[in-house]
Design a protein around this motif. Structure first.
Motif, PDB file in Angstrom:
ATOM      1  N   ASP A  76      39.399  45.362  38.828  1.00 44.03           N
ATOM      2  CA  ASP A  76      38.017  45.499  38.365  1.00 44.03           C
ATOM      3  C   ASP A  76      37.631  46.940  38.034  1.00 44.03           C
ATOM      4  O   ASP A  76      36.484  47.212  37.690  1.00 44.03           O
ATOM      5  CB  ASP A  76      37.029  44.875  39.359  1.00 44.03           C
ATOM      6  N   SER A  77      38.606  47.881  38.106  1.00 44.96           N
ATOM      7  CA  SER A  77      38.365  49.265  37.691  1.00 44.96           C
ATOM      8  C   SER A  77      38.930  49.564  36.309  1.00 44.96           C
ATOM      9  O   SER A  77      38.664  50.633  35.744  1.00 44.96           O
ATOM     10  CB  SER A  77      39.011  50.237  38.699  1.00 44.96           C
ATOM     11  N   ILE A  78      39.688  48.636  35.756  1.00 47.05           N
ATOM     12  CA  ILE A  78      40.428  48.917  34.519  1.00 47.05           C
ATOM     13  C   ILE A  78      39.510  49.153  33.333  1.00 47.05           C
ATOM     14  O   ILE A  78      39.660  50.136  32.595  1.00 47.05           O
ATOM     15  CB  ILE A  78      41.429  47.780  34.230  1.00 47.05           C
ATOM     16  N   ILE A  79      38.536  48.282  33.119  1.00 44.23           N
ATOM     17  CA  ILE A  79      37.650  48.448  31.965  1.00 44.23           C
ATOM     18  C   ILE A  79      36.864  49.748  32.067  1.00 44.23           C
ATOM     19  O   ILE A  79      36.689  50.461  31.065  1.00 44.23           O
ATOM     20  CB  ILE A  79      36.728  47.227  31.818  1.00 44.23           C
ATOM     21  N   ALA A  80      36.413  50.099  33.255  1.00 43.96           N
ATOM     22  CA  ALA A  80      35.692  51.369  33.428  1.00 43.96           C
ATOM     23  C   ALA A  80      36.594  52.547  33.098  1.00 43.96           C
ATOM     24  O   ALA A  80      36.133  53.543  32.508  1.00 43.96           O
ATOM     25  CB  ALA A  80      35.172  51.480  34.860  1.00 43.96           C
ATOM     26  N   ILE A 136      37.160  28.087  47.366  1.00 46.97           N
ATOM     27  CA  ILE A 136      38.147  28.490  46.365  1.00 46.97           C
ATOM     28  C   ILE A 136      38.400  29.991  46.438  1.00 46.97           C
ATOM     29  O   ILE A 136      37.469  30.793  46.467  1.00 46.97           O
ATOM     30  CB  ILE A 136      37.666  28.116  44.957  1.00 46.97           C
ATOM     31  N   GLY A 137      39.662  30.363  46.404  1.00 45.73           N
ATOM     32  CA  GLY A 137      40.047  31.767  46.408  1.00 45.73           C
ATOM     33  C   GLY A 137      40.369  32.253  45.011  1.00 45.73           C
ATOM     34  O   GLY A 137      41.009  31.557  44.230  1.00 45.73           O
ATOM     35  N   VAL A 138      39.916  33.475  44.689  1.00 46.88           N
ATOM     36  CA  VAL A 138      40.183  34.087  43.388  1.00 46.88           C
ATOM     37  C   VAL A 138      40.455  35.576  43.590  1.00 46.88           C
ATOM     38  O   VAL A 138      40.121  36.141  44.635  1.00 46.88           O
ATOM     39  CB  VAL A 138      38.996  33.919  42.410  1.00 46.88           C
ATOM     40  N   GLN A 139      41.052  36.200  42.560  1.00 47.16           N
ATOM     41  CA  GLN A 139      41.199  37.651  42.580  1.00 47.16           C
ATOM     42  C   GLN A 139      39.964  38.269  41.945  1.00 47.16           C
ATOM     43  O   GLN A 139      39.529  37.868  40.859  1.00 47.16           O
ATOM     44  CB  GLN A 139      42.454  38.093  41.831  1.00 47.16           C
ATOM     45  N   LEU A 140      39.395  39.256  42.601  1.00 47.90           N
ATOM     46  CA  LEU A 140      38.152  39.890  42.176  1.00 47.90           C
ATOM     47  C   LEU A 140      38.243  40.404  40.743  1.00 47.90           C
ATOM     48  O   LEU A 140      39.176  41.102  40.370  1.00 47.90           O
ATOM     49  CB  LEU A 140      37.829  41.056  43.122  1.00 47.90           C
ATOM     50  N   GLY A 141      37.270  40.037  39.925  1.00 50.32           N
ATOM     51  CA  GLY A 141      37.160  40.561  38.570  1.00 50.32           C
ATOM     52  C   GLY A 141      37.968  39.838  37.521  1.00 50.32           C
ATOM     53  O   GLY A 141      37.870  40.153  36.336  1.00 50.32           O
ATOM     54  N   THR A 142      38.769  38.852  37.914  1.00 53.08           N
ATOM     55  CA  THR A 142      39.587  38.118  36.961  1.00 53.08           C
ATOM     56  C   THR A 142      38.795  36.996  36.313  1.00 53.08           C
ATOM     57  O   THR A 142      37.689  36.656  36.751  1.00 53.08           O
ATOM     58  CB  THR A 142      40.830  37.519  37.648  1.00 53.08           C
ATOM     59  N   THR A 143      39.378  36.361  35.283  1.00 55.83           N
ATOM     60  CA  THR A 143      38.692  35.226  34.674  1.00 55.83           C
ATOM     61  C   THR A 143      38.618  34.045  35.632  1.00 55.83           C
ATOM     62  O   THR A 143      37.695  33.235  35.551  1.00 55.83           O
ATOM     63  CB  THR A 143      39.381  34.795  33.369  1.00 55.83           C
ATOM     64  N   ASN A 160      41.120  41.188  46.715  1.00 57.90           N
ATOM     65  CA  ASN A 160      41.556  42.285  45.845  1.00 57.90           C
ATOM     66  C   ASN A 160      42.862  41.966  45.131  1.00 57.90           C
ATOM     67  O   ASN A 160      43.132  42.490  44.058  1.00 57.90           O
ATOM     68  CB  ASN A 160      41.706  43.584  46.639  1.00 57.90           C
ATOM     69  N   LYS A 161      43.686  41.127  45.742  1.00 58.63           N
ATOM     70  CA  LYS A 161      44.978  40.776  45.175  1.00 58.63           C
ATOM     71  C   LYS A 161      45.146  39.260  45.167  1.00 58.63           C
ATOM     72  O   LYS A 161      44.702  38.575  46.091  1.00 58.63           O
ATOM     73  CB  LYS A 161      46.121  41.396  45.994  1.00 58.63           C
ATOM     74  N   GLY A 162      45.834  38.757  44.156  1.00 61.81           N
ATOM     75  CA  GLY A 162      46.126  37.332  44.118  1.00 61.81           C
ATOM     76  C   GLY A 162      46.934  36.895  45.319  1.00 61.81           C
ATOM     77  O   GLY A 162      46.731  35.792  45.862  1.00 61.81           O
ATOM     78  N   PHE A 163      47.849  37.746  45.763  1.00 61.13           N
ATOM     79  CA  PHE A 163      48.677  37.452  46.925  1.00 61.13           C
ATOM     80  C   PHE A 163      47.821  37.177  48.155  1.00 61.13           C
ATOM     81  O   PHE A 163      48.134  36.285  48.960  1.00 61.13           O
ATOM     82  CB  PHE A 163      49.622  38.629  47.184  1.00 61.13           C
TER      83      PHE A 163
END
Length: 245
Positions: A76-80, A136-143, A160-163
């Motif tokens: 979630d820092s990539i676009i910034a 439901i579990g998801v990785q933060l900031g992903t689709t 923070n991680k899919g793992f």
């Protein structure tokens, strides 16, 4: 938390086109922001980031006559990082969607992907409709994170991680994980008792994120991707990491 600045240098041909880097890069350096927790697109082998995105970006950099520098950071820092000029491009299995298009431009897509559902074998979840009311579990900031918010009465747990989401599923802290198809295959192969629901949750395109004020780089990257597609190099990179079922 993951390493924020694990930097991998990939040497590529320094001949050719004029500089098109961002404010934060040198004339011959192409800085790629990624999240190296996403096999087979980006992951570590020793201290080196490898995978489909890493090799594709290296090939793009070579077409541009530049040297690739990979910076590993939270997804979630990539676009910034791209917006601020700290990175020239975001390459991280990133789906094109309307929210992201408000902040960055995207290259032509380089692959089709899908969001899928991971469950424990024996779960009552058999289709996306069965996620209603589930945890439901998801990785933060992903689709997966974005789309999960549309599921009626669901509780969304963000990691923070899919793992980390997969581990929570194994520990019965959540009912399912929504994540991209290829990483899902890797996680399922590595963890006994997990399966992928047959019906895909969504189908989407991956592309390279570029700052809105860097039209020159966008054009050059699209030209490079077209050459890699026409030569078969792009498919060769995908085939190296995604084996036929």
């Amino acid at each position: 938390m993951k390493k924020f600045l694990a930097v991998v240098m990939v040497a590529v041909c320094a001949m050719g086109l004029a500089a098109c880097g961002s404010k934060g890069s040198s004339d011959k350096t192409l800085v790629m922001a990624t999240n190296a927790e996403f096999p087979p697109y980006e992951f570590y082998e020793g201290d080196k980031v490898v995978g489909i995105d890493a090799e594709m970006a290296a090939a793009v950099a070579e077409e541009l006559g530049m040297e690739l520098k990979i910076e590993d950071m939270a997804f979630d820092s990539i676009i910034a990082a791209v917006q601020s000029g700290k990175a020239d491009m975001g390459v991280a299995g990133m789906t094109v969607n309307e929210d992201r298009l408000k902040n960055v431009n995207f290259s032509t897509p380089y692959t089709e992907a899908a969001q899928v559902i991971i469950i424990k074998d024996g779960s009552t979840v058999a289709t996306p409709d069965d996620l209603t009311g589930k945890k439901i579990g998801v990785q933060l900031g992903t689709t997966g994170d974005i789309y999960a918010g549309d599921i009626a009465d669901a509780t969304i747990e963000r990691y923070n991680k899919g793992f980390e989401a997969v581990q929570a599923l194994l520990q019965d802290k959540i009912d399912a994980v929504i994540i991209d198809r290829e990483p899902a295959k890797v996680f399922v192969s590595q963890n006994e008792g997990l399966v992928i629901v047959d019906e895909e949750f969504t189908v989407e395109d991956y592309a390279i994120a570029i700052a809105k004020d860097n039209e020159e780089l966008l054009t050059k990257i699209n030209e490079a991707l077209a050459k890699l597609e026409a030569s078969g190099k792009l498919q060769e990179i995908k085939d190296k990491y995604i084996t036929a079922e």
